[in-house]
Design a protein around this motif. Structure first.
Motif, short mmCIF file in Angstrom:
data_model
loop_
_atom_site.label_atom_id
_atom_site.label_comp_id
_atom_site.label_asym_id
_atom_site.label_seq_id
_atom_site.Cartn_x
_atom_site.Cartn_y
_atom_site.Cartn_z
N PRO A 129 0.80 -1.23 0.00
CA PRO A 129 0.00 0.00 0.00
C PRO A 129 0.83 1.28 0.00
N ALA A 130 1.79 1.38 0.91
CA ALA A 130 2.58 2.61 0.97
C ALA A 130 3.40 2.82 -0.29
N ILE A 185 -7.01 3.27 -13.30
CA ILE A 185 -5.92 2.33 -13.04
C ILE A 185 -5.85 2.01 -11.55
N ALA A 186 -5.98 3.04 -10.71
CA ALA A 186 -5.95 2.83 -9.26
C ALA A 186 -7.09 1.94 -8.80
N ASN A 187 -8.29 2.18 -9.34
CA ASN A 187 -9.44 1.37 -8.94
C ASN A 187 -9.28 -0.09 -9.32
N ALA A 188 -8.71 -0.35 -10.50
CA ALA A 188 -8.50 -1.74 -10.93
C ALA A 188 -7.51 -2.45 -10.00
N ILE A 189 -6.47 -1.76 -9.60
CA ILE A 189 -5.48 -2.35 -8.70
C ILE A 189 -6.09 -2.61 -7.32
N LEU A 190 -6.87 -1.65 -6.83
CA LEU A 190 -7.48 -1.79 -5.51
C LEU A 190 -8.50 -2.93 -5.48
N GLU A 191 -9.24 -3.10 -6.55
CA GLU A 191 -10.20 -4.21 -6.59
C GLU A 191 -9.48 -5.55 -6.59
N SER A 192 -8.33 -5.60 -7.21
CA SER A 192 -7.56 -6.83 -7.19
C SER A 192 -6.99 -7.11 -5.80
N LEU A 193 -6.64 -6.03 -5.07
CA LEU A 193 -6.08 -6.20 -3.73
C LEU A 193 -7.14 -6.50 -2.69
N GLU A 220 -11.90 -1.72 7.49
CA GLU A 220 -11.79 -0.28 7.69
C GLU A 220 -10.40 0.22 7.29
N ASP A 221 -9.37 -0.57 7.62
CA ASP A 221 -8.01 -0.20 7.19
C ASP A 221 -7.92 -0.16 5.66
N GLN A 222 -8.54 -1.14 5.03
CA GLN A 222 -8.51 -1.20 3.57
C GLN A 222 -9.29 -0.04 2.95
N MET A 223 -10.39 0.36 3.58
CA MET A 223 -11.14 1.51 3.09
C MET A 223 -10.33 2.79 3.20
N ARG A 224 -9.55 2.90 4.28
CA ARG A 224 -8.69 4.08 4.42
C ARG A 224 -7.64 4.10 3.32
N VAL A 225 -7.08 2.95 3.01
CA VAL A 225 -6.12 2.89 1.91
C VAL A 225 -6.78 3.29 0.60
N TRP A 226 -8.01 2.82 0.40
CA TRP A 226 -8.74 3.15 -0.82
C TRP A 226 -8.92 4.67 -0.94
#
Length: 537
Positions: A123-124, A153-161, A227-233
């Protein structure tokens, strides 16, 4: 009739109301101030209001001076119209043409995916990769185009993660009333999760054994990680427009205020040749890197990218998800195929364009600009605020700033411009304030660049509101951000930006542009201003 109904109907016609009411509201300026200055201020306030509310298209608002200034007797057309044909406008146009060709043939996507394959999917590190890519592209493309390209591009990567966003939201809301209790040694079932997994969820869990691992965790643990993942999103959504705004400041063609600064210098200080593409890049690029690093640390810390559990904890499921995201990026890059002729040609002209801009007048050696004679059209036209006397009039009323140290005055000016640009476009902000700032510097005998450069850079630092810049609006329109998310992140970003600009202008900027001395090229304006003030006494 209910108040809400009335307000909705008024909102439907608010642009028409602004067009009708604004000229009447500010009409007292025409009779309460000195004649020429009052008329100019009236037009400036009128344009600023139309820019902020977008009551008229921006291009139409920009053409109002051609009609109003000659009609009100402020400046004749023959002096005003050449302002619209300055060399800075054509420089900006050339950048737009090159950017359009890069977007047309997908070269920007190739660059973005290549950088992300190098950055990795932690993530970082991924936030850093997104910010680095966005800032680099924004140096040459518009901030708006960069944001619009990077967000998918960011959304596609986040959905994969992290899986589907809606499922992630459900996980965050599913343990509010004691759902985290464990019954007979087993975690309770999460009530809000669907009983039948979607096809996308099945594919994301296939072969990973994630279902068994999920069953071993309590609902509270699942919610906490969600919630952590939503913050990253959210961190991904805000980092892209912020990095685009930061990156645009690094080159003269990166954003409109930089070119407006050059135009204002040519109009107000014809003999000033200190700033060109190379000298601006030498000053602004290190500033961009410092601010980008500070911004990454803040965003990654606030939105979970530097959270030890997300970044360093060993987890087989997370390792598998990150491997899938990495594979997705690499697969998308492979789908682009080899570099085709059009992309190769654009790459060549892109490099040539950059080299020509750097070598035009690098100062330490003779540039190719000596082979072309400068025309007088650039120096004769467009001194709207200066020729009307409004800038001198306002600058004279800002004398209290002469009593504070120049460094403090510079910070106050930059902070004010950065706050003002939260509610207005950076172009409108800098057009309004640069002539006034130039006059103020002359009144207090400070190098005008010491005030004008930080103000120009600060006009691009709009991070707090969705309406501040088009990139912010695009990110907010995704529907996954709230205003408080942008305000909380952007407030600290504004402070970091102000500190970064202060550091840059008082260190290498001071040495590069000799900002500690009052230059000869600024003296004619100062002498004329003093003469004008003495003649009124």
């Amino acid at each position: 009739m209910k108040l809400s109904v009335v307000s909705k109907k008024l909102w439907c016609v608010h642009k028409v109301l602004v067009l009708l009411i604004t000229p009447l509201l500010f009409s007292p300026l025409l009779v309460t101030l000195p004649e020429k200055e009052g008329r100019c201020l009236y037009v400036v306030v009128l344009m600023a209001t139309f820019w902020c509310t977008e009551a008229l298209p921006l291009a139409v608002t920009a053409m109002l001076p051609i009609c109003l200034f000659p009609t009100l007797g402020i400046i004749p057309s023959k002096k005003l119209c050449p302002q619209y044909f300055l060399e800075t406008n054509f420089l900006f146009l050339s950048g737009l043409v090159l950017a359009s060709s890069i977007e047309e043939w997908g070269l920007h996507r190739r660059i973005a995916l290549k950088v992300l394959t190098i950055a990795g999917v932690k993530p970082a590190r991924l936030i850093l990769g997104m910010m680095t890519t966005s800032s680099f592209l924004s140096m040459w493309l518009s901030n708006t185009a960069t944001t619009a390209m990077m967000l998918p591009i960011a959304n596609a990567i986040l959905e994969s993660l992290f899986g589907d966003l809606e499922s992630l939201k459900q996980k965050c809301k599913s343990t509010e009333d004691g759902d985290s209790e464990v019954i007979n040694g087993q975690p309770t079932q999460m009530h809000s999760l669907p009983s039948v997994a979607s096809e996308k969820q099945i594919l994301s869990l296939e072969g990973m054994g994630a279902a068994e691992q999920t069953d071993l965790r309590t609902a509270k643990e699942i919610r906490s990680e969600s919630e952590d993942q939503m913050r990253v999103w959210k961190g991904f959504l805000v980092c892209i427009p912020y990095a685009a705004s930061i990156g645009g400041t690094a080159t003269l063609t990166g954003t409109a205020p930089n070119l407006i600064l050059i135009g204002q210098l040519k109009n107000n200080f014809p003999e000033c040749d200190v700033i060109n593409f190379g000298s601006w890049f030498a000053f602004a690029f290190p500033l961009m890197l410092i601010f980008l690093l500070l911004g990454w640390i803040w965003i990654a810390f606030l939105h979970g990218g530097l959270n030890t559990r997300l970044c360093f904890k060993k987890c087989d499921q997370r390792t598998e998800e990150e491997a899938k995201a990495q594979a997705l990026i690499e697969e998308d890059y492979r789908k682009l195929g080899p570099l085709n002729f059009a992309q190769g040609a654009i790459s060549f002209f892109f490099v040539l364009y950059a080299v020509l801009l750097f070598t035009r007048d690098p100062k330490f050696v003779t540039g190719w600009s000596v082979f072309f004679k400068k025309g007088n059209l650039l120096l004769a036209g467009g001194r709207t605020l200066k020729d009307s006397g409004l800038a001198s009039w306002i600058g004279g009323h800002l004398q209290p700033l002469a009593k504070v140290p120049p460094a403090v005055a510079m910070m106050l000016i930059t902070a004010f411009v950065a706050c003002f640009t939260e509610l207005a476009s950076n172009t409108a902000t800098i057009i309004i304030f640069l002539p006034v700032i130039a006059e103020l510097a002359s009144h207090v005998s400070v190098n005008p660049l010491y005030f004008m450069i930080p103000a120009t850079v600060g006009s691009s630092y709009a991070f707090m509101l969705p309406v501040s810049t088009p990139p912010n609006s695009i990110a907010f329109a995704s529907g996954h951000l709230m205003v408080k998310d942008m305000v909380k992140t952007g407030f600290v970003m504004n402070i970091l930006g102000l500190l970064s600009v202060t550091l840059a202008i008082n260190t290498w900027g001071l040495a590069m542009f000799n900002l500690d001395t009052y230059p000869d090229w600024a003296r004619p304006l100062n002498q004329s201003a003093v003469h004008a003030s003495n003649s009124t006494l």
